[in-house]
Design a protein around this motif. Sequence first.
Motif, PDB file in Angstrom:
ATOM      1  N   MET A  33       0.820  -1.214   0.000  1.00  0.00           N
ATOM      2  CA  MET A  33       0.000   0.000   0.000  1.00  0.00           C
ATOM      3  C   MET A  33       0.859   1.273   0.000  1.00  0.00           C
ATOM      4  SD  MET A  33      -3.120  -1.092   0.176  1.00  0.00           S
ATOM      5  CE  MET A  33      -3.906  -2.686   0.447  1.00  0.00           C
ATOM      6  N   TYR A  38      -0.878  -5.953  -8.394  1.00  0.00           N
ATOM      7  CA  TYR A  38      -1.330  -7.269  -7.936  1.00  0.00           C
ATOM      8  C   TYR A  38      -2.831  -7.449  -8.190  1.00  0.00           C
ATOM      9  CZ  TYR A  38      -2.951 -10.713  -4.524  1.00  0.00           C
ATOM     10  OH  TYR A  38      -3.590 -11.771  -3.916  1.00  0.00           O
ATOM     11  N   GLN A  39      -3.612  -6.444  -7.805  1.00  0.00           N
ATOM     12  CA  GLN A  39      -5.066  -6.574  -7.977  1.00  0.00           C
ATOM     13  C   GLN A  39      -5.432  -6.654  -9.468  1.00  0.00           C
ATOM     14  OE1 GLN A  39      -7.131  -7.257  -5.628  1.00  0.00           O
ATOM     15  NE2 GLN A  39      -5.906  -6.752  -3.824  1.00  0.00           N
ATOM     16  N   LYS A  49      -7.677  -1.527  -4.426  1.00  0.00           N
ATOM     17  CA  LYS A  49      -8.117  -2.828  -3.903  1.00  0.00           C
ATOM     18  C   LYS A  49      -9.653  -2.875  -3.803  1.00  0.00           C
ATOM     19  CE  LYS A  49      -7.418  -6.038  -0.124  1.00  0.00           C
ATOM     20  NZ  LYS A  49      -6.599  -6.512   0.961  1.00  0.00           N
ATOM     21  N   TRP A  62      -1.834 -13.175   4.197  1.00  0.00           N
ATOM     22  CA  TRP A  62      -0.727 -12.317   3.751  1.00  0.00           C
ATOM     23  C   TRP A  62       0.081 -11.816   4.948  1.00  0.00           C
ATOM     24  CZ3 TRP A  62       0.634 -12.876  -0.973  1.00  0.00           C
ATOM     25  CH2 TRP A  62      -0.304 -13.136  -1.948  1.00  0.00           C
ATOM     26  N   LEU A  79       3.226 -12.437   2.742  1.00  0.00           N
ATOM     27  CA  LEU A  79       3.908 -11.236   2.243  1.00  0.00           C
ATOM     28  C   LEU A  79       5.263 -11.058   2.940  1.00  0.00           C
ATOM     29  CD1 LEU A  79       3.781  -8.782   0.366  1.00  0.00           C
ATOM     30  CD2 LEU A  79       2.874  -7.466   2.286  1.00  0.00           C
ATOM     31  N   GLN A 135     -10.214  -1.766   6.360  1.00  0.00           N
ATOM     32  CA  GLN A 135      -9.047  -1.118   6.906  1.00  0.00           C
ATOM     33  C   GLN A 135      -9.501   0.042   7.758  1.00  0.00           C
ATOM     34  OE1 GLN A 135      -6.380   0.986   4.484  1.00  0.00           O
ATOM     35  NE2 GLN A 135      -4.647  -0.264   5.101  1.00  0.00           N
TER      36      GLN A 135
END
Length: 336
Positions: free
Chosen positions: A31, A51-52, A76, A135, A151, A227
């Motif tokens: 991020m 990635y997305q 995302k 992750w 990750l 989040q």
Amino acid sequence: MVSASQYRTYNRQECITFRKTSEPFGGLSNMAGGYPLLVNGISILTSEALYQACRFPHLPDVQKLIIAQRSPMTAKMKSKPYRNQSRPDWDKVRVNIMRWCLRVKLIQNWERFGKLLLSTQDKPIVEDSPKDNFWGAIPNDSNQLIGVNVLGRLLMELRELLKQSPDFLKSVEPPAISDLLLLDKPIERLSLKEVSIHKHEINKSQTQEQIGLELVEETKLAQVDDQNEEQVKEDQRQNNVIQPYQEQKSINFNHLPEVYDAFYIILPYLEQQLHTEHTIQDLAEIFKVRPVQIKDWLEQGVKLGKIKKLSKPVRYISTSISKNEEMPLLDLLKSE
Ligand SMILES: Nc1nc(O)c(N)c(N[C@@H]2O[C@H](COP(=O)(O)O)[C@@H](O)[C@H]2O)n1
């Protein structure tokens, strides 16, 4: 389904952890702003967006929508409504795609990201997550973090490659995954040299216009469900400023040790190449390391029964490999 043996327990005080991008090691997060990417000549602000986007090789319009976002969290979120249309093999390939995204982040932000990775020394790296124990790892009341931490483990893998075989990282092949497309085009190989040329030549906003992207308004905070608000605000603050395309100047593992010998990291790549026969010299050129290094790795592979040595002339072949197999990060690392 992740097996129980893949879960790790980390003691916070022994680790490098990151949750918010504003923290000292926040740059390790996908991020984080300030690590711009350029893939197939297309500007992408963060590894998260890349990635997305990789979920949807068959839906270029969704890819456009994702990579047009300034905020990685919003990128995302934009992918969420389409998740059930992700490529059918997504769960099988996502770790390998993430590995590749991190390599792209490194090659295109060599100095800044490389320094950050190396500054973690040999400590375990853990994404501290409130609820994602795939992750990352989730904190408990005993100052521990528990999770698969994929990750963090990919970042540790990358750090070891950077320490031990940096030349190997100076070019990035797309992973051997079928239909890896960005806006309908196959993803190209990247090299450090080409990257620096691109960075000087390409003006980000022109690139966005060339591919017809509109910068879409930030998603409202209320839409962001996974989040906390503070983190989203931080992401948005960081990403409201389009980062310039310039290099920014800017194992003593915990009680469940992990093995990050470069051989085990390289082995799946070697096996992939050895889908067809190769000589030591071929492989030395491909991996950009000295032939003695390749010979050493091949001998280890032969001892493990993963590689077969052929004679007259001497060449090597993998004993078994499926070309599209996900790189076995999780299996590779379970030698503890
Ligand atoms: N900052 C942040 N907030 C969350 O709520 C998260 N789940 C993550 N994790 C990151 O999200 C990516 C994985 O996305 P998928 O769940 O596979 O779609 C990966 O970059 C994680 O590090 N981060």
